[in-house]
Enzyme design. Structure first.
Site, mmCIF file in Angstrom:
data_model
loop_
_atom_site.group_PDB
_atom_site.id
_atom_site.type_symbol
_atom_site.label_atom_id
_atom_site.label_comp_id
_atom_site.label_asym_id
_atom_site.label_seq_id
_atom_site.Cartn_x
_atom_site.Cartn_y
_atom_site.Cartn_z
ATOM 1 N N ASN A 123 0.998 -1.207 0.004
ATOM 2 C CA ASN A 123 0.016 -0.084 -0.057
ATOM 3 C C ASN A 123 0.935 1.183 -0.115
ATOM 4 O O ASN A 123 0.370 2.341 -0.379
ATOM 5 C CB ASN A 123 -0.927 -0.243 1.262
ATOM 6 C CG ASN A 123 -2.180 -0.999 1.194
ATOM 7 O OD1 ASN A 123 -2.354 -1.279 -0.151
ATOM 8 N ND2 ASN A 123 -2.804 -1.278 2.185
ATOM 9 N N THR A 173 10.502 -18.564 -30.816
ATOM 10 C CA THR A 173 8.894 -18.370 -30.497
ATOM 11 C C THR A 173 8.268 -18.658 -31.675
ATOM 12 O O THR A 173 8.493 -17.816 -32.666
ATOM 13 C CB THR A 173 8.752 -17.035 -29.719
ATOM 14 O OG1 THR A 173 9.476 -16.806 -28.840
ATOM 15 C CG2 THR A 173 7.314 -16.862 -29.388
ATOM 16 N N LYS A 175 5.221 -18.296 -34.317
ATOM 17 C CA LYS A 175 4.708 -17.200 -34.857
ATOM 18 C C LYS A 175 3.981 -17.652 -36.048
ATOM 19 O O LYS A 175 4.028 -18.671 -36.501
ATOM 20 C CB LYS A 175 5.441 -15.883 -35.312
ATOM 21 C CG LYS A 175 6.353 -15.575 -34.136
ATOM 22 C CD LYS A 175 5.770 -14.842 -33.037
ATOM 23 C CE LYS A 175 7.002 -14.347 -32.286
ATOM 24 N NZ LYS A 175 6.461 -13.312 -31.154
ATOM 25 N N LYS A 177 1.613 -15.906 -33.051
ATOM 26 C CA LYS A 177 1.481 -16.515 -31.661
ATOM 27 C C LYS A 177 0.379 -16.792 -31.512
ATOM 28 O O LYS A 177 -0.009 -17.971 -30.463
ATOM 29 C CB LYS A 177 1.915 -15.148 -30.711
ATOM 30 C CG LYS A 177 1.071 -13.951 -30.992
ATOM 31 C CD LYS A 177 1.169 -12.938 -29.705
ATOM 32 C CE LYS A 177 2.619 -12.232 -29.963
ATOM 33 N NZ LYS A 177 2.837 -11.128 -28.931
ATOM 34 N N LYS A 201 9.275 -22.500 -28.510
ATOM 35 C CA LYS A 201 8.729 -21.648 -27.323
ATOM 36 C C LYS A 201 7.330 -21.314 -27.642
ATOM 37 O O LYS A 201 6.939 -21.025 -29.051
ATOM 38 C CB LYS A 201 9.504 -20.579 -26.908
ATOM 39 C CG LYS A 201 8.658 -19.798 -25.951
ATOM 40 C CD LYS A 201 9.618 -18.418 -25.661
ATOM 41 C CE LYS A 201 8.786 -17.557 -24.757
ATOM 42 N NZ LYS A 201 7.457 -16.996 -25.308
ATOM 43 N N GLU A 204 3.883 -16.038 -24.709
ATOM 44 C CA GLU A 204 3.153 -16.143 -23.194
ATOM 45 C C GLU A 204 1.614 -16.327 -23.482
ATOM 46 O O GLU A 204 0.808 -16.297 -22.517
ATOM 47 C CB GLU A 204 3.770 -14.916 -22.945
ATOM 48 C CG GLU A 204 3.158 -13.513 -23.326
ATOM 49 C CD GLU A 204 4.393 -13.169 -24.549
ATOM 50 O OE1 GLU A 204 4.041 -11.917 -25.128
ATOM 51 O OE2 GLU A 204 5.065 -14.067 -25.182
ATOM 52 N N HIS A 294 8.712 -16.531 -18.492
ATOM 53 C CA HIS A 294 8.214 -15.370 -19.408
ATOM 54 C C HIS A 294 7.741 -14.232 -18.481
ATOM 55 O O HIS A 294 7.191 -14.574 -17.418
ATOM 56 C CB HIS A 294 7.260 -15.560 -20.303
ATOM 57 C CG HIS A 294 7.348 -14.611 -21.424
ATOM 58 N ND1 HIS A 294 6.518 -13.185 -21.196
ATOM 59 C CD2 HIS A 294 7.745 -14.396 -22.774
ATOM 60 C CE1 HIS A 294 6.725 -12.410 -22.440
ATOM 61 N NE2 HIS A 294 7.378 -13.125 -23.252
ATOM 62 N N ARG A 295 8.173 -13.093 -18.606
ATOM 63 C CA ARG A 295 7.836 -11.804 -17.832
ATOM 64 C C ARG A 295 6.740 -11.075 -18.249
ATOM 65 O O ARG A 295 7.056 -9.761 -17.834
ATOM 66 C CB ARG A 295 9.420 -10.871 -17.759
ATOM 67 C CG ARG A 295 9.870 -10.520 -19.012
ATOM 68 C CD ARG A 295 10.997 -9.607 -18.520
ATOM 69 N NE ARG A 295 11.738 -9.065 -19.807
ATOM 70 C CZ ARG A 295 12.574 -8.187 -19.716
ATOM 71 N NH1 ARG A 295 12.868 -7.706 -18.592
ATOM 72 N NH2 ARG A 295 13.178 -7.592 -20.954
ATOM 73 N N HIS A 327 13.401 -14.039 -19.439
ATOM 74 C CA HIS A 327 13.580 -13.275 -20.387
ATOM 75 C C HIS A 327 14.175 -11.978 -19.754
ATOM 76 O O HIS A 327 13.880 -11.575 -18.812
ATOM 77 C CB HIS A 327 12.198 -12.855 -21.213
ATOM 78 C CG HIS A 327 11.668 -13.724 -21.815
ATOM 79 N ND1 HIS A 327 11.622 -13.815 -23.165
ATOM 80 C CD2 HIS A 327 11.321 -15.236 -21.836
ATOM 81 C CE1 HIS A 327 11.234 -14.745 -23.850
ATOM 82 N NE2 HIS A 327 10.995 -15.721 -22.864
ATOM 83 N N SER A 379 15.543 -11.960 -26.047
ATOM 84 C CA SER A 379 14.613 -12.420 -27.139
ATOM 85 C C SER A 379 13.848 -11.099 -27.498
ATOM 86 O O SER A 379 13.677 -10.097 -26.735
ATOM 87 C CB SER A 379 13.711 -13.338 -26.489
ATOM 88 O OG SER A 379 12.402 -13.547 -27.300
#
Length: 475
Positions: A123, A173, A175, A177, A201, A204, A294-295, A327, A379
């Site tokens: 908070n 990754t 694609k 995606k 991969k 995400e 993954h972030r 990542h 990436s």
């Protein structure tokens, strides 16, 4: 006078509001090895002294509240309170300060990133006396680090599992995606893996949508892994995204991945949450699965320079919670990442011990004792011309992930993978021969392209592609 009133008077209770700095600003305090230390970038409201602002942060993220309460007399505030022990003005910024706060270890539950963050970045970030507040760094004491499992396996165990040494790992990754059927998705994985990549991969965003349910994707990707392994003689993997709407469903997907015999699963650790991530990490360690992290959502938290939380804090939290890859930005691609800052938190991910170095954004010396390291994943907007710089910047202990830089090859996925593998092998060989990748990078790639038509075609396609924007994340 009632007995209750006498009791309150006996502990010196005095109702009302008092300045935070009278209790929580302690410049004479000497920090303990067991304290969690935090560096906050504080922007006070006009008229609020920095000492009061720093003390308010310490109070509101530990034992304090807006007014005196009689129950303060039932415990020892000196034992449990956070303390603002140092304040530095930020060079070049008006009315902005780095406030250092020390927290006693007893404030935090063992092995819980969730509890640690609920206090330190809770908070207090909405406190009206502050215009903005950013957590720049944390020092996690060894005593607290040892209450966490950390990464399921770590860098060395992963290399041993994959039997791959002496170079960065290569990924891609898939694609687009979203929108592919499971069978077409598996075919794309197979083409990339047989062409020379170590991993493919899930994006995400890929969980279990109507166009491709998770179980179907897992099955076709496992087929791609086994078929490409049989053809190449190399161990392959696909990051199967186990992220789900509930922890129970997430673990169910990880269990199915283990039953298929694949080497690695994936989790979106910020959108999924630290409780879910720690649970998945512990399952992966117990069952021999690597864990790719993954972030997604990180830039919502870390992109603004004066408010939120720097990614180095999120990286440290991930190393505690658990993950074998994360990542980390590319420095040279399409996503945010300034070189010295990026390498600062890359070292925090990989190394056992990192010295304080303000030039790289590291505010505290950090020891990880025996906690395994995490492989940084570069990436986002990278292609074969970036390979020398990536190899030089990140070194061997990294994953270089080319999505569009593989699938965008004019001849298809497998030739795109071949181009990346040839470029990487050329850069590693040149580095091992003592050549300067930073100065000779383009020459090294051109020389390799003479012997690889796939690389030559890739060089032609991406020769003009650059992402040259100033980084937001600077000292």
């Amino acid at each position: 006078m009632s007995p209750q009133t006498e009791t309150k008077a006996s502990v010196g209770f005095k109702a009302g509001v008092k300045d935070y700095r009278l209790t929580y600003y302690t410049p004479e305090y000497e920090t303990l090895d067991t304290d969690i230390l935090a560096a906050f970038r504080v922007t006070p409201q006009p008229g609020v002294p920095p000492e009061e602002a720093g003390a308010a942060v310490a109070a509101e993220s530990s034992t304090g509240t807006w007014t005196s309460v009689w129950t303060d007399g039932l415990t020892s505030l000196d034992r449990y309170k956070g303390r603002c022990y140092n304040i530095e003005p930020v060079a070049g910024e008006e009315n902005q300060y780095i406030c250092y706060v020390a927290y006693p270890l007893d404030l935090f539950e063992e092995g819980s990133v969730t509890n640690m963050f609920t206090s330190i970045v809770g908070n207090v970030f909405g406190f009206k006396a502050l215009r903005a507040l950013r957590l720049e760094d944390l020092r996690i004491p060894v005593a607290y680090v040892k209450t966490f499992q950390g990464p399921p396996h770590g860098i060395q165990v992963e290399r041993d599992k994959l039997n791959k040494y002496g170079r960065p790992l290569l990924g891609c990754t898939i694609k687009p995606k979203l929108g592919l059927s499971a069978k077409n998705y598996g075919r794309a994985c197979y083409e990339c893996l047989r062409g020379g990549l170590d991993f493919t991969k899930d994006d995400e965003n890929v969980n279990s949508q109507p166009f491709m349910r998770w179980r179907d994707r897992f099955l076709f990707c496992a087929e791609a892994i086994y078929k490409s392994q049989a053809e190449t003689g190399e161990i392959k993997g696909h990051y199967l995204n186990a992220t789900a709407g509930t922890c129970e469903e997430m673990i169910k997907r990880a269990v199915f991945a283990r039953e298929l015999g694949v080497p690695i699963v994936m989790h979106d650790y910020l959108t999924g949450g630290f409780t879910a991530n720690t649970s998945l990490s512990q399952y992966c360690r117990d069952n021999g699965l690597l864990l790719h992290i993954h972030r997604a959502m990180h830039a919502v938290i870390d992109r603004q320079k004066n408010h939120g939380m720097h990614f180095r804090v999120l990286a440290k939290a991930l190393r505690l919670s658990g993950g074998d890859h994360i990542h980390s930005g590319t420095v040279v691609g399409k996503l945010e990442g300034e070189r010295d800052i990026t390498l600062g938190f890359v070292d925090l991910l990989r190394d056992d011990y990192t010295e304080k170095d303000r030039s790289r954004g590291i505010f505290f010396t950090q020891s990880w004792v025996s906690t395994p390291g995490v492989l940084p994943v570069a990436s986002g907007g990278i292609h074969v011309w970036h390979m020398p710089a990536l190899t030089e910047i990140f070194g061997d202990d990294s994953v270089l992930q080319f999505g569009g830089g593989t699938l965008g090859h004019p001849w298809g996925n497998a030739p795109g993978a071949v181009a990346n593998r040839v470029a990487l092998e050329a850069c590693v060989q040149a580095r091992n021969e003592g050549r300067d990748l930073a100065r000779e990078g383009n020459t090294i790639i051109r020389e390799a392209a003479k012997w690889s038509p796939e690389l030559a075609a890739a060089c032609e396609v991406w020769k003009e592609i650059k992402f040259e924007f100033p980084a937001m994340d600077t000292i």
